[in-house]
Design an enzyme around this catalytic site. Structure first.
Site, mmCIF file in Angstrom:
data_model
loop_
_atom_site.group_PDB
_atom_site.id
_atom_site.type_symbol
_atom_site.label_atom_id
_atom_site.label_comp_id
_atom_site.label_asym_id
_atom_site.label_seq_id
_atom_site.Cartn_x
_atom_site.Cartn_y
_atom_site.Cartn_z
ATOM 1 C CG ASP A 1 -2.114 1.615 6.546
ATOM 2 O OD1 ASP A 1 -2.396 1.292 5.374
ATOM 3 O OD2 ASP A 1 -2.640 2.591 7.120
ATOM 4 C CG ASP B 1 -1.964 1.052 1.207
ATOM 5 O OD1 ASP B 1 -2.416 1.425 0.114
ATOM 6 O OD2 ASP B 1 -2.338 1.540 2.291
ATOM 7 C CE LYS C 1 -5.463 -1.250 -1.241
ATOM 8 N NZ LYS C 1 -4.301 -0.688 -0.545
ATOM 9 C CG ASP D 1 -1.705 7.640 1.063
ATOM 10 O OD1 ASP D 1 -0.988 8.626 1.282
ATOM 11 O OD2 ASP D 1 -2.329 7.476 0.002
#
Length: 261
Positions: free
Chosen positions: A205, A9, A180, A11
């Site tokens: 995250d 990912d 996602k 961010d």
């Protein structure tokens, strides 16, 4: 060369808004030097890979356009496979409209095959109303990703999932989400890399998007604690990542063997 292919990912893993997460530059540099295949994934559909590359370069990360995979690209690839050279009414920004144009789609509000909802910071009541009326008349409803909120320096912002809920309530029709946690996002990235799930890991995250998406695509998963998730929040989920680390900085020097022991 490492035997692993890395999906990650953006961010919360590499950057926070416009700021580099410490160690992310060394991590990407190590993957690049070793010739390790990798792809940076993002559910945000607002920007093109070229725009995202410029954003990342400004933070200190040199990532080629070809290594950036967005929910807009995944959505365009999905629609190209489902209905080649179709038509769509788009509520979104250049990342999404460019991706659809590039696969041969015509953008129109005249009886389109699809209404495609993406991320934008300037949602228009008029555009949402048009989308509702087109869906009510039979256009199929697609959304790039289900994230209800997104981050900003001033706090949460309503995102694609929140606007999709508004349209769903008005039409009684739920969208098909391509990004996602739909594992289709991962599989399309794997195809773009020419990689296999058995040799690929996903770094994220968020348990509810990155990790579950990786699990459902048959990947090993690594959760980092530099974004949304904490040690405490992980326990609320009925599944676990393969490994939890503080930051991608913990992988520097270990990218060939990210799962010791």
């Amino acid at each position: 060369m490492s035997e692993w292919t890395y999906l990650m990912d953006m961010d919360g893993v590499l950057v926070h808004e416009e700021h580099l997460i410490p160690g992310a530059d060394a991590f990407i540099a190590e993957l690049t030097a070793a010739g390790t295949p990798y792809m940076v994934l993002t559910n945000n559909s607002t920007r093109t890979p070229r725009d995202l590359r410029a954003r990342l370069v400004a933070t200190g990360l040199d990532i080629p356009e070809s290594r950036i995979w967005t929910s807009a690209l995944a959505t365009a690839k999905f629609l190209q496979d489902q209905r080649p050279n179709g038509t769509a009414y788009v509520v979104g920004e250049s990342g999404l409209t460019t991706a659809l144009h590039d696969v041969g789609y015509v953008l129109t509000d005249n009886d389109p095959d699809y209404v495609v909802l993406g991320e934008t910071r300037t949602y228009s009541f008029e555009a949402i109303t048009t989308a509702i009326r087109l869906i009510d008349r039979g256009s199929r409803f697609i959304a790039t990703n289900p994230d209800a909120t997104g981050p900003s320096r001033d706090g949460l912002l309503p995102a694609t999932g929140a606007v999709a809920a508004l349209i769903r309530e008005a039409t009684g029709r739920s969208p098909y989400y391509v990004g996602k946690p739909n594992s289709l996002m991962m599989r399309s990235a794997l195809r773009a890399l020419g990689a296999h799930s058995a040799d690929t890991l996903m770094i994220g995250d968020r348990m509810d998007t990155d990790i579950v998406c990786g699990l459902e695509a048959g990947l090993r998963t690594i959760l980092v604690l530099t974004g949304i998730s904490t040690h405490e929040s992980v326990t609320a989920f009925p599944y676990r990542p393969t490994r939890t680390i503080d930051s991608v900085a913990d992988l520097v020097g270990h990218t060939e063997d990210p799962f010791p022991g």
